[in-house]
Design an enzyme around this catalytic site. Sequence first.
Site, PDB file in Angstrom:
ATOM      1  N   GLU A 179      -6.739   3.638  -5.305  1.00 42.12           N
ATOM      2  CA  GLU A 179      -7.974   3.790  -4.534  1.00 42.12           C
ATOM      3  C   GLU A 179      -8.503   5.180  -4.874  1.00 42.12           C
ATOM      4  OE1 GLU A 179      -9.814   4.176  -0.074  1.00 42.12           O
ATOM      5  OE2 GLU A 179      -7.977   5.177  -0.667  1.00 42.12           O
ATOM      6  N   ASP A 184       0.860  -1.175   0.000  1.00 44.91           N
ATOM      7  CA  ASP A 184       0.000   0.000   0.000  1.00 44.91           C
ATOM      8  C   ASP A 184       0.899   1.228   0.000  1.00 44.91           C
ATOM      9  OD1 ASP A 184      -2.414   1.499   0.514  1.00 44.91           O
ATOM     10  OD2 ASP A 184      -3.144  -0.291   1.557  1.00 44.91           O
ATOM     11  N   ASP A 195      -3.109   4.704  -2.130  1.00 41.64           N
ATOM     12  CA  ASP A 195      -4.152   5.209  -1.242  1.00 41.64           C
ATOM     13  C   ASP A 195      -4.681   6.570  -1.705  1.00 41.64           C
ATOM     14  OD1 ASP A 195      -5.273   4.793   1.586  1.00 41.64           O
ATOM     15  OD2 ASP A 195      -4.440   6.809   1.763  1.00 41.64           O
ATOM     16  N   HIS A 215     -10.649  -2.926   4.439  1.00 35.74           N
ATOM     17  CA  HIS A 215     -10.452  -2.537   5.832  1.00 35.74           C
ATOM     18  C   HIS A 215     -11.217  -1.265   6.199  1.00 35.74           C
ATOM     19  CE1 HIS A 215      -7.910  -0.188   3.329  1.00 35.74           C
ATOM     20  NE2 HIS A 215      -7.651   0.628   4.326  1.00 35.74           N
ATOM     21  N   ASP A 216     -11.923  -0.672   5.245  1.00 34.76           N
ATOM     22  CA  ASP A 216     -12.648   0.575   5.502  1.00 34.76           C
ATOM     23  C   ASP A 216     -14.158   0.384   5.518  1.00 34.76           C
ATOM     24  OD1 ASP A 216     -10.316   2.093   5.579  1.00 34.76           O
ATOM     25  OD2 ASP A 216     -10.368   2.522   3.428  1.00 34.76           O
TER      26      ASP A 216
HETATM   27  C1  NOJ Z   1      -7.925   5.301   2.603  1.00 37.71           C
HETATM   28  C2  NOJ Z   1      -7.520   4.131   3.440  1.00 37.71           C
HETATM   29  O1  NOJ Z   1      -8.047   2.966   2.887  1.00 37.71           O
HETATM   30  C3  NOJ Z   1      -7.987   4.415   4.843  1.00 37.71           C
HETATM   31  O2  NOJ Z   1      -7.866   3.302   5.674  1.00 37.71           O
HETATM   32  C4  NOJ Z   1      -7.203   5.580   5.366  1.00 37.71           C
HETATM   33  O3  NOJ Z   1      -7.686   5.934   6.634  1.00 37.71           O
HETATM   34  C5  NOJ Z   1      -7.313   6.795   4.448  1.00 37.71           C
HETATM   35  N1  NOJ Z   1      -7.191   6.449   3.068  1.00 37.71           N
HETATM   36  C6  NOJ Z   1      -6.236   7.784   4.753  1.00 37.71           C
HETATM   37  O4  NOJ Z   1      -4.988   7.277   4.379  1.00 37.71           O
END
Ligand code: NOJ
Length: 641
Positions: free
Chosen positions: A354, A184, A285, A425-426
């Site tokens: 992402e 990542d 990210d 994970h989000d």
């Molecule tokens: C996206 C990530 O997937 C998330 O977990 C993170 O908190 C934010 N970007 C900030 O990096």
Amino acid sequence: MTQSGAIDRASTIGDVYDHPLGRDIIDKLLLQLGRSQRWVDNPIVRRLRVRTVERLGHGFTGDGFIDTLLTLLNDVSDSPTRTTGPVTPRWWKEAVFYQVYPRSFADSDGDGIGDLRGIINHLDHLEDLGIDCLWLSPIFASPNEDNGYDISDYRAVMTEMGTLDDVDELIAACHARGMRIILDLVVNHTSDQHEWFKEARRDPDGPFGEYYILRDGDSTTLPNNWASYFSGPAWTWLEDTKRWCMRLFAPGQPDLNWDNPAVRREVADVVSWWLERGIDGFRLDVINFISKREGLPEGNEFVGSLMEFTGVEHYFHGPHLHAYLAELRRDGFQRKGEVKEAPGHDPTAVMIGETPGIGIETGRLLTAENRHELDLVFSFDHLENPGKTRWDDYAYDLNHLKAYMIQRQSRLGSGDWVSLFWENHDNPRMISKVNADPLYRTPLGKALAAIQLLGRGTPFIYQGQEIAAINQDFQNVSDFRDIESINRLSHHHGGPVNIDVVRPGSRDHARTPMRWDDSQCHGFTTGEPWIGFHEHSTGYTVAEQQKDPDSVFTFYKQLIALRREHPALRLGDVRFAYPRRRDYFAWFRELDGESFLTEVNLSARSIRRPHYTAVLRDVLTTGRDEVRLGPYEVRVHRVLS
Ligand code: NOJ
């Protein structure tokens, strides 16, 4: 679009909808408002002038909305082209990816935090499943304000996770099994503990001051009204330097200034450094946030209220985004030395972005083969039903996922490729979002697996999906660990702290550790886990699922094996059958005379199967009845003629 391509107040809604970003924005607006996309197909609506809509909608949108829209649209002069012909095979189009959240995967040293050795020790599990590529959420040095998404050194490993030697060993172990591994890359921002930031703070007028987005001012006047993703404003006042510092996320995550060529060079160097160590690519990210509009103008209040984050229109598809990505691909992602298509040696490492807020057409602009920017994007419009947000407590209707997949595929050409994911994970666990009744856990887990693994695109399985992981039964504020949930709890106005404001959508649901076995800490750790287990069902640990021939895990294995065996299920065309039939999702995958039909019942009721004239032979099914599909039943058939 008008002749020159420019959109102005004399343009029609049809012109806006024919513009790639215009289309994505209108689709997004309709989605947020819970309206059907068919609304805009109405010829009367299409013929409306932008200026008429401005007049009619002013009471609703307030000032400035149309100016914001026109500025955004006129930044974009390209349209994605729709190419035809065969799909170019690429390993990442055919692979099954698996996302590991290292902190919660496996702890080898008893400190309660997952680590690299824990991953190495469990590679058999991934190989057994049939995984082709691992994606590790951040393992870099970090103070962990946001669990590693705040990096203080891109060339060092977080102490709790191990050492660079462990990474080398993990890379080698993956490659020895024929798997690839990606990391990542969090480069929209760093940690405030990164040396660059420390230097910037020490001397804001020196070269490192230009690495970040710092603004003079006084401590009581924010530079603009942009909001942070973790509650409150997107700015922190640095008392020592007397500057405001932009941080779209936590106070300890200052945004990098990508308009500075030195920053872009640093990022490319980090990528090259990891490529030399054998890494096969990166998931980048929030990479679409890197280019912010010059002058950092005020965010439009209407857009802010609709999208939850004021200011987003000034950076979700910023003016230099495409140029910066193409440059990074050229300067960082090309492997030097001898190259061949093989783990650790691919000429170009895979580049997966992402991209929150990016829709189908702008996604295509970012990933089309001939544009040499990203390979794949993760966009999120399919993760919530129209009009809903992650924080809403509701039952997700899978018919939305079906409609989204059909709509998206209808817009792709042969040079476009997409990712397929429902969890990460989000986000909370999909099974719980759709139907939390334990009766349906297994069939629903299998239905979601079939849609993902037999759909057209690259599947990304998030750890735990293969054992039908579900949401946690959080009861107390102290159960949460995630900064986003914790901040939301404390910023939420109106009465005493109420965990219902975070329970449905908390990222911690997906961050509790893997349940390897039914021992006290589920084989995750011998110590005290960094986050507790709040889900204790039996039958859904890795050990139990592995032994059960009817488990979700076994079904994942079968689907992945089937996909591996048949090119039609990886690269084949997709053709949807009975697209309008509610709760019934069916599609053909076809390549070189080979054809498969998958049928899935999207509901908990039994439904009738439609009639097919083709001769079908079952290859994998979760039910028995010939005529009906039971709750969430899956049937995969080979089409014989
Ligand atoms: C996206 C990530 O997937 C998330 O977990 C993170 O908190 C934010 N970007 C900030 O990096």
